[in-house]
Design a protein around this motif. Structure first.
Motif, PDB file in Angstrom:
ATOM      1  N   GLY A  31       0.786  -1.233   0.000  1.00 48.03           N
ATOM      2  CA  GLY A  31       0.000   0.000   0.000  1.00 48.03           C
ATOM      3  C   GLY A  31       0.810   1.271   0.000  1.00 48.03           C
ATOM      4  N   GLY A  32       2.122   1.196   0.184  1.00 52.65           N
ATOM      5  CA  GLY A  32       2.943   2.391   0.194  1.00 52.65           C
ATOM      6  C   GLY A  32       3.300   2.838  -1.211  1.00 52.65           C
ATOM      7  N   ILE A  33       3.849   4.047  -1.324  1.00 54.87           N
ATOM      8  CA  ILE A  33       4.251   4.575  -2.620  1.00 54.87           C
ATOM      9  C   ILE A  33       5.463   3.804  -3.134  1.00 54.87           C
ATOM     10  N   ASP A  34       5.414   3.386  -4.379  1.00 56.48           N
ATOM     11  CA  ASP A  34       6.519   2.692  -5.043  1.00 56.48           C
ATOM     12  C   ASP A  34       7.358   3.738  -5.771  1.00 56.48           C
ATOM     13  N   THR A  35       8.483   4.095  -5.191  1.00 50.71           N
ATOM     14  CA  THR A  35       9.324   5.149  -5.760  1.00 50.71           C
ATOM     15  C   THR A  35       9.772   4.813  -7.172  1.00 50.71           C
ATOM     16  N   GLY A  36      10.068   3.558  -7.426  1.00 51.61           N
ATOM     17  CA  GLY A  36      10.493   3.150  -8.752  1.00 51.61           C
ATOM     18  C   GLY A  36       9.440   3.407  -9.809  1.00 51.61           C
ATOM     19  N   THR A  98       7.442  16.000  -6.530  1.00 54.69           N
ATOM     20  CA  THR A  98       8.281  17.199  -6.527  1.00 54.69           C
ATOM     21  C   THR A  98       9.747  16.839  -6.714  1.00 54.69           C
ATOM     22  N   ALA A  99      10.198  15.837  -5.977  1.00 53.61           N
ATOM     23  CA  ALA A  99      11.606  15.433  -6.069  1.00 53.61           C
ATOM     24  C   ALA A  99      11.921  14.809  -7.424  1.00 53.61           C
ATOM     25  N   ALA A 100      11.018  13.957  -7.926  1.00 54.35           N
ATOM     26  CA  ALA A 100      11.278  13.264  -9.184  1.00 54.35           C
ATOM     27  C   ALA A 100      11.327  14.232 -10.357  1.00 54.35           C
ATOM     28  N   PHE A 101      10.392  15.173 -10.422  1.00 56.22           N
ATOM     29  CA  PHE A 101      10.408  16.152 -11.513  1.00 56.22           C
ATOM     30  C   PHE A 101      11.578  17.128 -11.361  1.00 56.22           C
ATOM     31  N   ASP A 105      14.753  18.910 -13.744  1.00 56.99           N
ATOM     32  CA  ASP A 105      14.689  20.373 -13.890  1.00 56.99           C
ATOM     33  C   ASP A 105      13.282  20.870 -14.217  1.00 56.99           C
ATOM     34  N   LEU A 106      12.277  20.235 -13.652  1.00 52.46           N
ATOM     35  CA  LEU A 106      10.891  20.656 -13.842  1.00 52.46           C
ATOM     36  C   LEU A 106      10.233  20.909 -12.489  1.00 52.46           C
ATOM     37  N   THR A 107       9.329  21.866 -12.478  1.00 56.81           N
ATOM     38  CA  THR A 107       8.597  22.227 -11.267  1.00 56.81           C
ATOM     39  C   THR A 107       7.173  21.714 -11.359  1.00 56.81           C
TER      40      THR A 107
END
Length: 377
Positions: A31-36, A98-101, A105-107
């Motif tokens: 149930g947690g977020i899958d960062t991959g 936020t971190a992945a984008f 170099d994207l906001t």
């Protein structure tokens, strides 16, 4: 190149695309977020954003992301606990995006919407203005339903329909629906011999198709809501591609994946799209034959003289079904009176009502601009 291949190329040429991803495509088995998975999705979307396409991401996953921190084994059924999970999970989900984008170099900008934001004119204008400004600034808007304040009475219920309405709201050129199923099939995909449906040109193409309604353990959707979303978008003139999150890159490159829903019809008011496809009617007004003909055939407003019976409790501004003498819903509209007011008005002319009760009663029960006809989509 055949016609379908040419149609699929439209998504590569689209200037503005709404992409929707479901909870099951973003979360792990616990149930947690899958960062991959988030990284894979963002990598695809960032490439297209940096190549000049505008991307609006409609992302589920807030409730699912909040399960593990709250030690909940599965998605809660009661609204209060869902809202608590969404409150915890939304921040975690946005932190990941936020971190992945940012690594590309994207906001990103968070936009939380409720159903009122697409049906009430002032809310609608503000939502469109905000999204347009974010896109103009080069930001990738990340949209979700505002589960922490939505109520059972007025909510989208799933992000598939929300995505279709957002696509209309931002005047997108295409809608991409991503889930854990790679396409729409003519039966359960697990059934031997099930065939992928490559193209849907209209309702007739789905008449004999068995569409499953069960979603994942962390989501609310299922193939029914995705097909409904595609119908909403296509009826509003927006072509839709339905496929799996794993196929996102191929889908945006115009490859032969998923199911293509051809755009048909023109743009219409967002509140009317919501009214027909997503609103939950809180009551019913039974019309006589004359009123049915006036509303359905002549597209006129519904007057008190044509209503013979009311069912349910509702307030002015609520959605109600308009039914014929046999009880079949023929239209849906936003009512101008509370249910408690209506019994004294039924069957009477607006002229008589104005003379007896005042000019405020010389108006329609449902104005023609707030009526949508029901039936075949």
């Amino acid at each position: 190149m055949d016609g379908l291949e040419e149609r699929r190329q439209r998504i590569t040429a689209a200037g503005r695309i709404v992409v929707k991803i479901g909870s099951s495509s973003l979360t792990s088995v616990d149930g947690g977020i899958d960062t991959g998975r988030i990284e894979q999705l963002v990598d695809v979307l960032a490439r297209h954003r940096l190549s000049g396409q505008e991307i609006v991401l409609v992302s589920s996953g807030a409730i699912a992301a909040g399960l593990a921190p709250l030690t909940l084994a599965k998605r809660p059924k009661d609204l209060a606990t869902q809202q608590a999970a969404a409150s915890v999970g939304q921040g975690l989900l946005m932190a990941q995006y936020t971190a992945a984008f940012a690594r590309r170099d994207l906001t990103v900008g968070q936009v939380l919407l409720t159903a009122e934001d697409v049906i009430r004119r002032t809310h609608y204008a503000n939502a469109r203005r905000t999204l347009s400004r974010l896109l103009g600034l080069g930001v990738v808007p990340v949209v979700n339903e505002n589960d922490t304040v939505a109520t059972d009475e007025i909510r989208f219920g799933d992000n598939d329909r929300l995505a279709a309405l957002v696509a209309h709201l931002v005047r997108a050129d295409a809608l991409l629906l991503l889930s854990d199923v790679d396409a729409l099939y003519d039966g359960p995909p697990s059934r031997p011999g099930a065939r992928r449906i490559e193209y849907v040109g209209g309702p007739a193409d789905l008449e004999d198709v068995e569409i499953g309604s069960v979603g994942s353990s962390v989501g609310t959707g299922g193939m029914v809501t995705k097909v409904d979303a595609a119908r909403i978008a296509s009826a509003a003139g927006i072509s839709t591609l339905l496929t799996s999150a794993a196929n996102a890159g191929e889908a945006l490159a115009g490859k032969d994946v998923g199911t293509w829903f051809e755009a048909r019809g023109g743009r219409t008011a967002s509140r009317l799209l919501w009214l027909r496809h997503a609103a939950k009617p809180t009551g019913r007004l039974m019309l006589d034959d004359g009123a049915v003909a006036a509303v359905v055939q002549r597209r006129m407003s519904l007057l008190p003289a044509g209503v013979v019976k009311i069912d349910g409790r509702f307030t002015a501004g609520d959605a109600v079904d308009l039914v014929n003498p046999h009880g079949t819903a023929v239209a849906r509209g936003l009512v101008n009176f509370d249910s408690a007011e209506l019994p004294a008005l039924l069957g009477r002319s607006t002229r008589d009502l104005a003379a007896e009760m005042g000019p405020d009663y010389a108006r329609e029960i449902v104005h023609r601009d707030d009526i949508v006809l029901l039936g075949r989509r």
